[in-house]
Write an enzyme that holds these catalytic residues in place. Structure first.
Site: not given
Ligand code: MV4
Length: 457
Positions: A116, A165, A200, A237, A275, A290, A292, A338
């Site tokens: 990442k 996550g 981050e 999701k 994303e 992603n 895929r 879903r």
């Molecule tokens: C974050 C964030 C807040 N700030 N990064 C969760 C899934 C992963 N792909 C990245 N995620 C997050 N990254 C920073 N710098 C909050 C999340 C996050 C989240 C993101 C998308 C959808 C739902 C979420 C639920 C909790 C946290």
């Protein structure tokens, strides 16, 4: 075009890929575990080979057995679906070396995006905004503290090999950062055999917006607009939609352009997703890519009128994209729910077992992607998805009403499902106004629990 393809997956996505192959005139070879002997993908494929016992590690993750099945079945290509080996660069590389086409991007691209911090660096160099944070992995507690001082709390500790996550820790001060740094490393080591973490700035109450990309092997890349995936619970999701109610034309153009730049910089080929987090002020930041086909790809298919799995297969066979960016329009609104075998009102407890009665919805503007049928027993070894319901229509209101109608018709007996929660979301006034973020479901469940405990006076 390929004559025969192996599908290295199970469940609804294996069925989805078999359907695309059949329409393209391609013969299919299914692989399956002992727990999946009665599965729909085994029934639908032209041929099926058992590759091991129910545990994923003994079947769907066994690279040597899948390659052996490919050799025995004499296939030209393997479609990995999502999950399992779909983002395993080692597997893609073995396919490349065995002269079997991996239906996805090059193994080098998977490897790059699997780290990442490398993915973020790639995005930054391509001119795409990223969340402020560490420049690569954080080497020590001291470095973590120094960085947090610079960018300010709250910060998030993430696994370099993570995604989706897993292995994340939020920190609001020095004490919780030191603790989070170590627990995230331990968790990452256990989950990914790689303890490396990065840091981050924590973006509060973001929306999760992803851009669908298609690239062919001739270097042409197009985007197919966004999906809003903010409605999640514990990184699962629950409902996705396009277009996102949070984007206007200008923001949509800017995010899509940023996504294209990232994909172009790695000469991306196949279907992929970039994303982003969108903060409440309208700033967007790349978080990961992603490599895929994703669970929620039908949302885009119904909105733009394309078959992404067929496109993926054509691209892998060396065919050029048959359309240009200007040919692609958001023709409709689309929403996906879903449906999982989980008790949403009991901590999302898994509810495996036999589906004693199954009657899916249909009618105008409804698509159901599923491998289930009456009498089917959901194995406990895998994820608990029963079906994906996709509703589409000429605007968001129509589509919400249509989805609600479809979920009301859906009869699933024998197991608990997430349908009651999804019906509540669709009826929520704030959701209907398009106002939601990643905290929405938690808030909705808390509110409903409070109201159940203290009835109105
Ligand atoms: C974050 C964030 C807040 N700030 N990064 C969760 C899934 C992963 N792909 C990245 N995620 C997050 N990254 C920073 N710098 C909050 C999340 C996050 C989240 C993101 C998308 C959808 C739902 C979420 C639920 C909790 C946290």
């Amino acid at each position: 075009m390929f004559e025969k393809v192996l599908i290295a997956n199970r469940g609804e996505i294996a069925v989805r890929v078999i359907r695309a192959c059949r329409e393209l005139g391609i013969r299919t070879l299914a692989v399956y575990s002992e727990a999946d002997a009665n599965s729909m993908h085994v029934q639908l494929a032209d041929q099926a080979i058992c590759i091991g016992s129910g545990a994923s590690a003994d079947s769907y993750l066994k690279i040597d057995r899948i390659i052996s099945a490919a050799e025995v079945g004499d296939v030209e290509a393997i479609h990995p679906g999502y999950g399992f080996l779909a983002e395993n660069a080692h597997f893609a590389e073995i396919c490349e070396n065995c002269n079997i086409k991996f239906i996805g991007p090059r193994s080098a691209t998977i490897k790059m995006m699997g780290d990442k911090t490398v993915a973020k660096d790639t995005a930054r160099k391509a001119g795409c905004p990223i969340v402020p944070g560490s420049d690569g992995p954080v080497g020590s507690e001291q470095d973590a503290l120094k960085l947090a001082k610079k960018i300010g709390y709250p910060v998030l500790v993430k696994a370099v090999a993570g995604g989706g996550g897993r292995g994340m820790r939020i920190a609001h001060n020095d004490v919780s950062l030191v603790k989070g740094y170590h627990t995230a490393r331990t968790e990452a080591e256990r989950a990914f055999a790689n303890p490396a973490v990065y840091i981050e700035k924590y973006v509060e109450t973001p929306r999760h917006i992803e851009i669908q990309i298609l690239g062919d092997q001739k270097g042409r890349i197009v985007h197919l607009f966004e999906r809003d995936c903010s409605l999640q619970r514990r990184h699962q999701k629950v409902l996705e939609e396009t277009p996102s109610p949070a984007l206007d034309e200008d923001l949509r153009k800017r995010i899509s352009k940023a996504a294209i730049k990232v994909a172009e910089s790695v000469e991306y080929s196949s279907a992929g997703t970039i994303e982003f987090l969108l903060d409440p002020k309208g700033n967007f930041y790349f978080i990961e890519m992603n490599t895929r086909i994703q669970v929620e790809h039908p949302v885009t298919e119904e909105a733009v009128g394309l078959d992404l799995v067929k496109e993926q297969i054509r691209i892998a066979a060396g065919e050029p994209l048959s359309f240009e960016q200007r040919d692609i329009r958001l023709l409709r609104h689309a929403i996906e729910c879903r449906i999982n075998a989980e008790d949403a009102y009991n901590g999302f407890r898994p509810s495996p077992g036999t589906i004693s009665f199954y009657y899916p919805p249909g009618g105008h503007g409804i698509r159901v992607d599923s491998h289930c049928y009456g009498g089917y027993t959901i194995p406990s070894h895998y994820d608990s998805m029963i079906a994906k319901v996709i509703a589409y229509g000429h605007d968001r209101r129509t589509t919400i009403a249509r989805m609600h109608r479809a979920l009301s018709e859906f009869r699933i007996e024998g197991v608990k499902t997430t349908i009651p929660l999804q019906r509540a979301i669709l009826q929520d006034p704030e959701f209907q106004r398009g106002r939601y973020n990643t905290a929405f479901i938690e808030n909705l469940l808390n509110r409903e629990q409070r109201e159940a405990a203290e009835p109105e006076v």
